[in-house]
Design a protein around this motif. Structure first.
Motif, PDB file in Angstrom:
ATOM      1  N   THR A 254       0.826  -1.203   0.000  1.00 22.72           N
ATOM      2  CA  THR A 254       0.000   0.000   0.000  1.00 22.72           C
ATOM      3  C   THR A 254       0.867   1.263   0.000  1.00 22.72           C
ATOM      4  O   THR A 254       0.647   2.197  -0.782  1.00 22.72           O
ATOM      5  CB  THR A 254      -0.948  -0.026   1.221  1.00 22.72           C
ATOM      6  OG1 THR A 254      -1.710  -1.236   1.156  1.00 22.72           O
ATOM      7  CG2 THR A 254      -1.885   1.161   1.215  1.00 22.72           C
TER       8      THR A 254
ATOM      9  N   ASP B 292      -7.977  -4.161  -1.981  1.00 25.95           N
ATOM     10  CA  ASP B 292      -7.838  -4.969  -0.761  1.00 25.95           C
ATOM     11  C   ASP B 292      -9.146  -4.812  -0.014  1.00 25.95           C
ATOM     12  O   ASP B 292      -9.333  -3.901   0.790  1.00 25.95           O
ATOM     13  CB  ASP B 292      -6.661  -4.489   0.098  1.00 25.95           C
ATOM     14  CG  ASP B 292      -6.539  -5.288   1.400  1.00 25.95           C
ATOM     15  OD1 ASP B 292      -7.437  -6.127   1.670  1.00 25.95           O
ATOM     16  OD2 ASP B 292      -5.566  -5.083   2.146  1.00 25.95           O
TER      17      ASP B 292
ATOM     18  N   ARG C  59      -8.910  -7.055   4.208  1.00 27.81           N
ATOM     19  CA  ARG C  59      -8.460  -6.643   5.538  1.00 27.81           C
ATOM     20  C   ARG C  59      -9.268  -5.425   5.988  1.00 27.81           C
ATOM     21  O   ARG C  59      -9.426  -4.464   5.228  1.00 27.81           O
ATOM     22  CB  ARG C  59      -6.965  -6.289   5.491  1.00 27.81           C
ATOM     23  CG  ARG C  59      -6.372  -5.978   6.857  1.00 27.81           C
ATOM     24  CD  ARG C  59      -4.860  -5.772   6.753  1.00 27.81           C
ATOM     25  NE  ARG C  59      -4.489  -4.587   5.984  1.00 27.81           N
ATOM     26  CZ  ARG C  59      -4.475  -3.344   6.459  1.00 27.81           C
ATOM     27  NH1 ARG C  59      -4.841  -3.113   7.700  1.00 27.81           N
ATOM     28  NH2 ARG C  59      -4.106  -2.354   5.696  1.00 27.81           N
TER      29      ARG C  59
ATOM     30  N   GLN D  68      -6.958   3.069   4.654  1.00 30.99           N
ATOM     31  CA  GLN D  68      -5.513   3.336   4.594  1.00 30.99           C
ATOM     32  C   GLN D  68      -5.112   3.885   3.215  1.00 30.99           C
ATOM     33  O   GLN D  68      -4.456   4.924   3.106  1.00 30.99           O
ATOM     34  CB  GLN D  68      -4.733   2.046   4.888  1.00 30.99           C
ATOM     35  CG  GLN D  68      -3.225   2.262   5.002  1.00 30.99           C
ATOM     36  CD  GLN D  68      -2.441   0.941   4.996  1.00 30.99           C
ATOM     37  OE1 GLN D  68      -3.021  -0.150   5.012  1.00 30.99           O
ATOM     38  NE2 GLN D  68      -1.126   1.044   4.965  1.00 30.99           N
TER      39      GLN D  68
ATOM     40  N   ASP E  39      -4.326  -1.805  -5.439  1.00 31.05           N
ATOM     41  CA  ASP E  39      -3.853  -2.305  -4.157  1.00 31.05           C
ATOM     42  C   ASP E  39      -4.601  -3.604  -3.887  1.00 31.05           C
ATOM     43  O   ASP E  39      -5.818  -3.636  -3.941  1.00 31.05           O
ATOM     44  CB  ASP E  39      -4.191  -1.272  -3.068  1.00 31.05           C
ATOM     45  CG  ASP E  39      -3.535  -1.594  -1.745  1.00 31.05           C
ATOM     46  OD1 ASP E  39      -2.510  -2.303  -1.745  1.00 31.05           O
ATOM     47  OD2 ASP E  39      -4.030  -1.118  -0.708  1.00 31.05           O
TER      48      ASP E  39
HETATM   49 MG   LIG Z   1      -1.961  -3.067   2.171  1.00 29.73          MG
END
Ligand SMILES: [Mg+2]
Ligand SMILES: Nc1nc2c(ncn2[C@@H]2O[C@H](COP(=O)(O)OP(=O)(O)O)[C@@H](O)[C@H]2O)c(=O)[nH]1
Length: 311
Positions: A129, A152, A155, A161, A204
């Motif tokens: 990331t 992603d 998670r 993020q 990502d």
């Molecule tokens: Mg990541």
């Protein structure tokens, strides 16, 4: 591995020096020739030391045989320092291994038909990331437009993020809800890029162990459905030989086109770069050297080899 290599290099050079002096006693002129016999024992020692320090076998074998080719038959003037001779042979061998695979990322981006679809894959926590943010920043500074896919979806907190990075950099981000199909996110992002004339899509993806069949299958789906122009494997220098195994596995199961090695600022064990490049036969594009957006260094084989051999 390379601290030990440096030490070994010193003692290897010394042994070569001693062998040469022995032989030199019998020589009439002020020079002598290094023979295979003199080099056999010290080279074997060097090989064992490299293997004991987790260097990949294929790399060690190639390194040793090239150093041998370089040194055997070399005329050595008395008084010329053997360490320099050996160091140069190893330097050339390492450079050869690293320059077999070269790819200029900036040229690739400039020349390729747009939008360019680039996916980042690897295990958890290696810096995917963060690296995407760094690469995005670099692309912006070269005048390219970028859109990021928050693929992603696995998670918790992953979207937030990457969203934060995108917002810091002023880049559009495409996201779906938590748990959504990552291939769909990438697909939508490429669609967005086409409709809005964005040049580069950076995706990502969730970190996964190379042993997780389901997650690997997700990556394959991204590949099948969105046909990336480039799949970049990200791993950290600290992983050493584990990184080599993982790179091979990701390459077998998904297919990688290039690698980026992160965290060289923490562990200067650049040996992993050499092993990854050699065992996957894929180029290394960048090195991560910190947590800031600017801490991305274009991979430069000479720089790395000099660093490994200095001191
Ligand atoms: Mg990541
Ligand atoms: N020191 C250092 N830390 C890094 C580097 N690249 C990433 N990190 C840190 O590694 C941690 C994991 O990074 P992240 O991008 O979330 O990894 P991901 O799980 O692969 O996406 C974060 O704390 C990053 O700041 C680097 O080159 N150097």
């Amino acid at each position: 591995m390379f601290d030990k290599l440096k030490k070994k290099l010193k003692s290897f050079s010394k042994t070569v020096e001693e062998k040469v002096v022995d032989k030199g006693k019998a020589a009439i002129r002020g020079e002598t020739v290094l023979g295979e016999k003199e080099l056999r024992a010290p080279l074997e020692e060097l090989e064992v030391a490299l293997l004991e320090n987790d260097a990949a076998l294929s790399v060690v074998e190639e390194l040793i045989s090239q150093v041998k080719r370089d040194l055997v038959g070399k005329r050595k003037k008395w008084g010329v320092d053997a360490e320099g001779l050996v160091k140069n042979a190893i330097r050339d061998a390492l450079l050869n291994i690293l320059s077999a695979q070269k790819l200029d990322f900036d040229e690739f981006v400039s020349n390729r038909e747009k939008p360019i679809n680039i996916a980042f894959i690897g295990v958890n926590g290696t810096g995917k990331t963060t690296t995407i943010a760094k690469v995005a920043k670099r692309l912006l500074s070269y005048g390219h437009s970028v859109v990021i896919a928050a693929a992603d979806t696995y998670r918790a907190g992953a979207t937030e993020q990457i969203e934060q990075h995108a917002s810091n950099l002023g880049i559009k981000l495409i996201k779906h809800q938590y748990g959504a199909d990552p291939a769909a996110v990438v697909y939508d992002t490429v669609k967005y890029a086409k409709a809005n004339r964005k040049e580069v899509v950076l995706s990502d993806t969730a970190g996964r162990m190379h042993t997780s069949v389901n997650l690997m299958e997700q990556l394959n789906k991204i590949r099948r459905v969105t046909k990336p122009d480039m799949v970049i494997f990200v791993d950290e220098a600290v992983a050493g030989n584990d990184a080599v195994e993982r790179a091979k596995r990701f390459d077998e199961l998904v297919g990688i086109d290039a690698s980026i090695l992160t965290k060289l600022d923490i562990d200067e064990n650049g040996g992993a770069a050499i092993s990854i490049a050699h065992s996957t036969s894929k180029p290394i594009l960048f090195l991560g050297i910190g947590q800031g957006y600017e801490d991305l260094k274009k991979f430069d084989a000479e720089w790395l080899v000099d660093k490994l051999l200095s001191g």
